[in-house]
Design a protein around this motif. Structure first.
Motif, PDB file in Angstrom:
ATOM      1  N   ASN A  27       0.856  -1.182   0.000  1.00  0.00           N
ATOM      2  CA  ASN A  27       0.000   0.000   0.000  1.00  0.00           C
ATOM      3  C   ASN A  27       0.894   1.234   0.000  1.00  0.00           C
ATOM      4  OD1 ASN A  27      -1.960   1.960   0.335  1.00  0.00           O
ATOM      5  ND2 ASN A  27      -2.252   1.551   2.509  1.00  0.00           N
ATOM      6  N   GLN A  28       0.762   2.083  -1.009  1.00  0.00           N
ATOM      7  CA  GLN A  28       1.636   3.244  -1.159  1.00  0.00           C
ATOM      8  C   GLN A  28       1.109   4.492  -0.451  1.00  0.00           C
ATOM      9  OE1 GLN A  28       1.617   3.305  -5.481  1.00  0.00           O
ATOM     10  NE2 GLN A  28       3.683   2.437  -5.544  1.00  0.00           N
ATOM     11  N   GLY A  29      -0.023   4.401   0.199  1.00  0.00           N
ATOM     12  CA  GLY A  29      -0.673   5.570   0.771  1.00  0.00           C
ATOM     13  C   GLY A  29      -0.023   6.075   2.048  1.00  0.00           C
ATOM     14  N   ILE A  30      -0.098   7.393   2.219  1.00  0.00           N
ATOM     15  CA  ILE A  30       0.280   8.041   3.467  1.00  0.00           C
ATOM     16  C   ILE A  30      -0.711   9.191   3.681  1.00  0.00           C
ATOM     17  CG2 ILE A  30       1.973   9.542   2.310  1.00  0.00           C
ATOM     18  CD1 ILE A  30       3.572   9.573   4.937  1.00  0.00           C
ATOM     19  N   THR A  31      -1.224   9.315   4.875  1.00  0.00           N
ATOM     20  CA  THR A  31      -2.229  10.335   5.160  1.00  0.00           C
ATOM     21  C   THR A  31      -1.622  11.739   5.078  1.00  0.00           C
ATOM     22  OG1 THR A  31      -1.795  10.302   7.539  1.00  0.00           O
ATOM     23  CG2 THR A  31      -3.454   8.748   6.681  1.00  0.00           C
ATOM     24  N   TYR A  32      -2.488  12.708   4.963  1.00  0.00           N
ATOM     25  CA  TYR A  32      -2.051  14.108   4.928  1.00  0.00           C
ATOM     26  C   TYR A  32      -1.293  14.456   6.208  1.00  0.00           C
ATOM     27  CZ  TYR A  32      -2.434  19.210   4.829  1.00  0.00           C
ATOM     28  OH  TYR A  32      -2.172  20.554   4.855  1.00  0.00           O
ATOM     29  N   THR A  33      -1.823  14.009   7.342  1.00  0.00           N
ATOM     30  CA  THR A  33      -1.156  14.265   8.632  1.00  0.00           C
ATOM     31  C   THR A  33       0.190  13.568   8.698  1.00  0.00           C
ATOM     32  OG1 THR A  33      -3.309  14.447   9.732  1.00  0.00           O
ATOM     33  CG2 THR A  33      -1.389  14.098  11.135  1.00  0.00           C
ATOM     34  N   GLY A  34       0.234  12.316   8.219  1.00  0.00           N
ATOM     35  CA  GLY A  34       1.486  11.563   8.221  1.00  0.00           C
ATOM     36  C   GLY A  34       2.529  12.200   7.327  1.00  0.00           C
ATOM     37  N   CYS A  35       2.085  12.688   6.169  1.00  0.00           N
ATOM     38  CA  CYS A  35       3.003  13.339   5.230  1.00  0.00           C
ATOM     39  C   CYS A  35       3.560  14.629   5.833  1.00  0.00           C
ATOM     40  CB  CYS A  35       2.267  13.626   3.922  1.00  0.00           C
ATOM     41  SG  CYS A  35       3.347  14.174   2.578  1.00  0.00           S
ATOM     42  N   LEU A  36       2.693  15.417   6.448  1.00  0.00           N
ATOM     43  CA  LEU A  36       3.122  16.662   7.072  1.00  0.00           C
ATOM     44  C   LEU A  36       4.077  16.392   8.233  1.00  0.00           C
ATOM     45  CD1 LEU A  36       2.550  19.707   6.699  1.00  0.00           C
ATOM     46  CD2 LEU A  36       0.863  19.510   8.523  1.00  0.00           C
ATOM     47  N   THR A  37       3.814  15.317   8.972  1.00  0.00           N
ATOM     48  CA  THR A  37       4.692  14.937  10.088  1.00  0.00           C
ATOM     49  C   THR A  37       6.084  14.576   9.579  1.00  0.00           C
ATOM     50  OG1 THR A  37       2.796  14.112  11.344  1.00  0.00           O
ATOM     51  CG2 THR A  37       4.971  13.351  12.028  1.00  0.00           C
ATOM     52  N   GLN A  38       6.146  13.823   8.468  1.00  0.00           N
ATOM     53  CA  GLN A  38       7.438  13.486   7.877  1.00  0.00           C
ATOM     54  C   GLN A  38       8.203  14.732   7.448  1.00  0.00           C
ATOM     55  OE1 GLN A  38       7.225  10.612   4.667  1.00  0.00           O
ATOM     56  NE2 GLN A  38       7.729   8.960   6.076  1.00  0.00           N
ATOM     57  N   ILE A  39       7.489  15.676   6.850  1.00  0.00           N
ATOM     58  CA  ILE A  39       8.127  16.920   6.406  1.00  0.00           C
ATOM     59  C   ILE A  39       8.742  17.650   7.596  1.00  0.00           C
ATOM     60  CG2 ILE A  39       7.670  19.239   5.500  1.00  0.00           C
ATOM     61  CD1 ILE A  39       5.583  17.980   3.644  1.00  0.00           C
ATOM     62  N   VAL A  40       7.963  17.774   8.681  1.00  0.00           N
ATOM     63  CA  VAL A  40       8.431  18.504   9.864  1.00  0.00           C
ATOM     64  C   VAL A  40       9.679  17.861  10.445  1.00  0.00           C
ATOM     65  CG1 VAL A  40       7.876  19.177  12.227  1.00  0.00           C
ATOM     66  CG2 VAL A  40       6.155  19.425  10.448  1.00  0.00           C
ATOM     67  N   PHE A  41       9.616  16.544  10.702  1.00  0.00           N
ATOM     68  CA  PHE A  41      10.734  15.878  11.363  1.00  0.00           C
ATOM     69  C   PHE A  41      11.955  15.767  10.453  1.00  0.00           C
ATOM     70  CE2 PHE A  41       7.354  14.281  14.240  1.00  0.00           C
ATOM     71  CZ  PHE A  41       7.926  14.686  15.432  1.00  0.00           C
ATOM     72  N   ALA A  42      11.743  15.580   9.150  1.00  0.00           N
ATOM     73  CA  ALA A  42      12.881  15.540   8.226  1.00  0.00           C
ATOM     74  C   ALA A  42      13.617  16.873   8.215  1.00  0.00           C
ATOM     75  CB  ALA A  42      12.405  15.176   6.818  1.00  0.00           C
ATOM     76  N   LEU A  43      12.857  17.968   8.263  1.00  0.00           N
ATOM     77  CA  LEU A  43      13.479  19.293   8.309  1.00  0.00           C
ATOM     78  C   LEU A  43      14.186  19.530   9.643  1.00  0.00           C
ATOM     79  CD1 LEU A  43      10.737  21.536   6.642  1.00  0.00           C
ATOM     80  CD2 LEU A  43      13.024  21.076   5.754  1.00  0.00           C
ATOM     81  N   VAL A  44      13.524  19.183  10.737  1.00  0.00           N
ATOM     82  CA  VAL A  44      14.114  19.399  12.070  1.00  0.00           C
ATOM     83  C   VAL A  44      15.455  18.683  12.179  1.00  0.00           C
ATOM     84  CG1 VAL A  44      13.897  18.880  14.525  1.00  0.00           C
ATOM     85  CG2 VAL A  44      11.956  19.837  13.294  1.00  0.00           C
ATOM     86  N   PHE A  45      15.462  17.389  11.874  1.00  0.00           N
ATOM     87  CA  PHE A  45      16.684  16.612  12.072  1.00  0.00           C
ATOM     88  C   PHE A  45      17.727  16.882  10.995  1.00  0.00           C
ATOM     89  CE2 PHE A  45      13.386  13.810  14.134  1.00  0.00           C
ATOM     90  CZ  PHE A  45      13.740  14.162  15.419  1.00  0.00           C
ATOM     91  N   GLY A  46      17.284  17.246   9.772  1.00  0.00           N
ATOM     92  CA  GLY A  46      18.238  17.598   8.727  1.00  0.00           C
ATOM     93  C   GLY A  46      18.995  18.873   9.057  1.00  0.00           C
ATOM     94  N   ILE A  47      18.273  19.897   9.504  1.00  0.00           N
ATOM     95  CA  ILE A  47      18.915  21.174   9.881  1.00  0.00           C
ATOM     96  C   ILE A  47      19.758  20.991  11.138  1.00  0.00           C
ATOM     97  CG2 ILE A  47      18.482  23.552  10.611  1.00  0.00           C
ATOM     98  CD1 ILE A  47      15.884  23.441   8.974  1.00  0.00           C
ATOM     99  N   PHE A  48      19.234  20.236  12.101  1.00  0.00           N
ATOM    100  CA  PHE A  48      19.952  20.033  13.359  1.00  0.00           C
ATOM    101  C   PHE A  48      21.291  19.330  13.125  1.00  0.00           C
ATOM    102  CE2 PHE A  48      20.507  17.538  17.399  1.00  0.00           C
ATOM    103  CZ  PHE A  48      20.819  18.625  18.198  1.00  0.00           C
ATOM    104  N   GLU A  49      21.318  18.377  12.200  1.00  0.00           N
ATOM    105  CA  GLU A  49      22.568  17.665  11.911  1.00  0.00           C
ATOM    106  C   GLU A  49      23.638  18.639  11.421  1.00  0.00           C
ATOM    107  OE1 GLU A  49      24.226  13.566   9.999  1.00  0.00           O
ATOM    108  OE2 GLU A  49      22.224  13.819  10.809  1.00  0.00           O
ATOM    109  N   ASN A  50      23.237  19.596  10.592  1.00  0.00           N
ATOM    110  CA  ASN A  50      24.182  20.604  10.115  1.00  0.00           C
ATOM    111  C   ASN A  50      24.804  21.364  11.270  1.00  0.00           C
ATOM    112  OD1 ASN A  50      24.107  21.375   6.923  1.00  0.00           O
ATOM    113  ND2 ASN A  50      22.249  20.324   7.545  1.00  0.00           N
TER     114      ASN A  50
END
Length: 318
Positions: free
Chosen positions: A89-112
């Motif tokens: 199943n390739q689906g991801i909910t709108y909330t799940g997608c937004l959550t991924q965006i937030v955490f990917a940005l947080v941890f990507g910037i923090f690593e820098n």
């Protein structure tokens, strides 16, 4: 094309790395293995730093934060991908997608910022050794981490709040294995000018730590070249080897993703290239530090020895 407002909670489809069903099991076990190695390797680093008093220094404090961040950023993206492959199943909910965006940005910037803090630590240790413990005191180290993490959260929330204002079209098939902000914005039916400005601002943030790293190592190299002894030069620069390897891997793979997206029109090829940026550095960082660092090797041996002793004691008590 009809628009669907964000309040309707649209579902996105993550197309992953390939459409070939025969390759799906291979990708599943490959990414599962990489994820387990990433989590276990970075957990070992954190446990080794905590358990060994010789590693209670600013350098290893930053390293343990880097390892924790690597676990988090991998957990943000890989488990959902594995779940989708397993469930077909390739689906991801709108909330799940937004959550991924937030955490990917947080941890990507923090690593820098963590990598920049580690570079500053090496700069102080080599260029101002007599003042090292005064400058790199525990209060400053904690403050650097808190400021970096707070800034990462603020930037991530700004981007996500602007995504909440968008309306999305019907065909929401993302040619990626996770919800990347730039990919999601392509499916917006409303104006994304402010979102794109925020993306450029977020990207520019990556340049600040990078400039700090370049400045620190410019000063480090200058100080080392002034040392009269070759052996002294090697001893001074040796602790920087692991950090330079991690920095090169992180920014090198990021540059590869940028070139891939600039030189090809295929979003799927960009997704494959992004594996090198999202997955590979986080998995390899523990190996880089354990193979190139005597203190970490010693801490690992002590940790394994203690664990073995506890297991023997537990089995014997039975």
């Amino acid at each position: 094309m009809a628009a669907r407002n964000h309040t309707c909670a649209p579902e996105f489809l993550l197309l992953g790395l390939t459409d070939d069903p025969e390759l799906q099991p291979l990708i599943f076990y490959l990414f599962l293995s990489m994820y387990l190695v990433t989590v276990l390797g970075n957990l070992l680093v954190i446990m080794a730093v905590i358990s060994d008093s010789h590693l209670h220094s600013p350098m290893y404090f930053f390293l343990s934060n880097l390892s924790f961040n690597d676990i988090c950023i991998s957990t943000t993206t890989i488990p959902k991908m594995l779940l989708n492959i397993q469930a077909q199943n390739q689906g991801i909910t709108y909330t799940g997608c937004l959550t991924q965006i937030v955490f990917a940005l947080v941890f990507g910037i923090f690593e820098n910022f963590v990598l920049a803090a580690m570079a500053y630590d090496r700069y102080v240790a080599i260029c101002h050794p007599l003042m090292y413990m005064v400058i790199m005191n525990p209060r400053l180290c904690v403050l650097l981490i808190l400021l970096s993490f707070s800034l990462s959260i603020v930037v991530a929330l700004l981007n996500s709040l602007m995504v909440l204002q968008l309306s999305f079209c019907k065909d929401l098939e993302i040619p990626h294995f996770f919800c990347e902000l730039a990919q999601v914005l392509k499916f917006a039916c409303s104006d994304t000018l402010i979102n794109n400005i925020l993306i450029y601002f977020t990207t520019s943030l990556f340049g600040i730590p990078m400039c700090g790293i370049i400045f620190s190592y410019t000063k480090i190299v200058y100080s080392i070249l002034r040392m009269p002894s070759v052996n002294g030069k090697y001893k001074a620069f040796s602790p920087c080897g692991s950090h330079l390897s991690v920095v090169s891997l992180f920014y090198g793979t990021g540059f590869m993703v940028y070139l891939s997206s600039a030189l090809t029109n295929s979003s799927r090829n960009t997704a494959v290239a992004s594996v090198m940026y999202i997955v590979a550095p986080q998995m390899l960082n523990p190996f880089i530090y354990s193979l190139r660092n005597r203190d970490m090797k010693g801490a690992f041996r002590k940790l394994i020895s203690r664990t073995h002793s506890l297991l023997c004691f537990y089995n014997g008590s039975k």
